[in-house]
Design a protein around this motif. Structure first.
Motif, mmCIF file in Angstrom:
data_model
loop_
_atom_site.group_PDB
_atom_site.id
_atom_site.type_symbol
_atom_site.label_atom_id
_atom_site.label_comp_id
_atom_site.label_asym_id
_atom_site.label_seq_id
_atom_site.Cartn_x
_atom_site.Cartn_y
_atom_site.Cartn_z
ATOM 1 N N VAL A 55 7.559 2.280 -13.902
ATOM 2 C CA VAL A 55 6.580 3.032 -14.957
ATOM 3 C C VAL A 55 5.572 1.502 -15.214
ATOM 4 O O VAL A 55 5.707 0.638 -14.942
ATOM 5 N N ARG A 64 17.064 6.977 -22.387
ATOM 6 C CA ARG A 64 15.808 6.563 -21.673
ATOM 7 C C ARG A 64 14.888 7.496 -22.541
ATOM 8 O O ARG A 64 14.904 8.919 -22.601
ATOM 9 N N LYS A 93 10.768 8.760 -22.681
ATOM 10 C CA LYS A 93 9.482 8.920 -22.358
ATOM 11 C C LYS A 93 8.500 8.802 -23.635
ATOM 12 O O LYS A 93 8.560 9.758 -24.186
ATOM 13 N N THR A 126 5.316 9.635 -25.571
ATOM 14 C CA THR A 126 3.878 10.526 -25.424
ATOM 15 C C THR A 126 2.917 9.533 -26.297
ATOM 16 O O THR A 126 1.586 9.865 -26.326
ATOM 17 N N GLU A 178 14.689 11.559 -21.798
ATOM 18 C CA GLU A 178 14.738 11.896 -20.653
ATOM 19 C C GLU A 178 16.326 11.972 -20.223
ATOM 20 O O GLU A 178 16.890 12.492 -19.123
ATOM 21 N N GLU A 212 5.073 3.246 -20.688
ATOM 22 C CA GLU A 212 5.204 4.499 -20.459
ATOM 23 C C GLU A 212 6.681 5.104 -20.736
ATOM 24 O O GLU A 212 6.795 6.320 -21.257
ATOM 25 N N ALA A 213 7.518 4.459 -20.621
ATOM 26 C CA ALA A 213 9.017 4.645 -20.888
ATOM 27 C C ALA A 213 9.927 3.448 -21.079
ATOM 28 O O ALA A 213 9.632 2.172 -20.687
#
Ligand SMILES: NC(=O)c1ccc[n+]([C@@H]2O[C@H](COP(=O)([O-])OP(=O)(O)OC[C@H]3O[C@@H](n4cnc5c(N)ncnc54)[C@H](OP(=O)(O)O)[C@@H]3O)[C@@H](O)[C@H]2O)c1
Length: 324
Positions: free
Chosen positions: A2, A32, A34, A36, A69, A96-97
């Motif tokens: 990512v 984990r 992600k 936003t 995730e 992003e993650a």
């Protein structure tokens, strides 16, 4: 792989680079996540500049919202698909993650959207501990808040008004004065041209205030002491103008047996119970509509350097977020 914003040595905004990173699988107690939306905070500048040393290469950022995730061994309170937010360590929000310890996450109610969450967790829980616990304000009191139109500042003003407290707030421009006034600051002072010590004396008819919430630091600290009533509390909670030099404690006697504290959100929310209580208190005042959280600046995460330039040049108002 990512993308994330990383710096390899501290410095100006130009050290922030958009790079590919490996996130990996969550270990025991981790999830984990992600992202936003990611929160932009002044502390990110302290890490980037080296004022607060961080191990390199460093992915800065202490606040974000997103969707889980995957969960690691032993995580029972969250499942993939849950919406969560956080404010506090470990560093790594500009991504992003990421992997996060599950016990630092707060579940998000459906009525808070992800952008609002990323804008309010760190600054909102800071306002919460400042007003409710570091110095528990009482209805009828008049307090002084510096940088009243900033991210923490606008939340402090609204929350203090809800608690029946009158806010005197310093701001860097007339535009910021108008915004602070709309958000509950009864007496905005443009401290770039007005003497705030004299104005506080006038407004309080010479009495002074019981508490000053000062996040500006070097430029305001000493004068802030002169705004306090005898036995008042100086809450230094940041240094956007630079660090306060060492203080001769004898000065506190001469200025009226004053108290000084240098608190951090991370200590006030270190225990999970305290974190959840603070978040619940914040969610309550936002849900009631008494504290409104507006995202006033949005930047693509890859343009974090531009966001830092805006924040450190005093060009922003209220809260800002970065979008992955
Ligand atoms: N202790 C904690 O746990 C904790 C937690 C969160 C935040 N903080 C601190 O709270 C402060 C506010 O954070 P924030 O993220 O909400 O930022 P912010 O208040 O939105 O931005 C900083 C503001 O400080 C004012 N300022 C005065 N002199 C400045 C200078 N020389 N350079 C830059 N800004 C200057 C500016 O407002 P004017 O133009 O109106 O002067 C500027 O907009 C920061 O000091 C931060 O470190 C502390």
């Amino acid at each position: 792989m990512v993308h994330a914003i990383r710096f390899h040595q501290p410095g100006g905004p130009e050290v922030l680079k958009w790079e590919e990173i490996e996130v990996g699988e969550p270990g025991p107690g981790q999830v984990r996540l992600k992202h936003t939306a990611v929160g932009l905070n002044f502390i990110d500048i302290y890490h980037r500049s080296g004022l607060y040393p961080a191990p390199t290469p460093c992915i800065p950022g202490l606040e974000g919202a997103g969707v889980i995730e995957a969960v690691g061994e032993g995580v029972t309170s969250f499942t993939p698909g849950d919406r969560v937010a956080y404010a506090g360590g470990p560093l790594g929000a500009y991504s992003e993650a990421r992997l996060m310890p599950a016990d630092r996450l707060v579940p998000l109610p459906s009525w808070i959207d992800d952008k609002q969450a990323a804008a309010m967790m760190l600054q909102g829980m800071t306002a919460q501990f400042l007003l409710r616990s570091c110095y528990a304000v009482q209805p009828g009191e008049t307090i002084l808040v510096h940088a009243a139109a900033g991210g923490v500042g606008l939340i402090l003003c609204q929350w203090a008004r809800k608690l029946g407290v009158t806010v005197i707030g310093t701001v860097g421009s007339d535009e910021k004065a108008a915004l602070a006034a709309e958000n509950g600051c009864t007496h905005p002072i443009v401290y770039t041209r007005e003497n705030f010590v004299e104005r506080v004396k006038e407004i309080t008819e010479g009495a002074g205030v019981p508490v000053v919430y000062d996040s500006v630091g070097k430029d305001t600290f000493m004068n802030s002491l002169d705004c306090l009533r005898p036995r008042g509390l100086m809450v230094l909670f940041g240094q956007s103008s630079g660090s306060v030099p060492p203080l001769d404690l004898g000065i506190l006697a001469g200025k009226g047996s004053l108290y000084v504290t240098r608190p951090t959100l991370f200590v006030y929310t270190a225990k999970r119970d305290d974190l959840m209580t603070s978040a619940a208190d914040l969610f309550d005042v936002v849900h009631s509509g008494e504290v409104k959280i507006k995202v006033r600046q949005t930047f693509p995460l890859k343009d974090a350097a531009e966001a830092h330039r805006a924040l450190e040049s005093r060009a922003t108002k209220g809260s800002s977020i970065l979008l992955p």
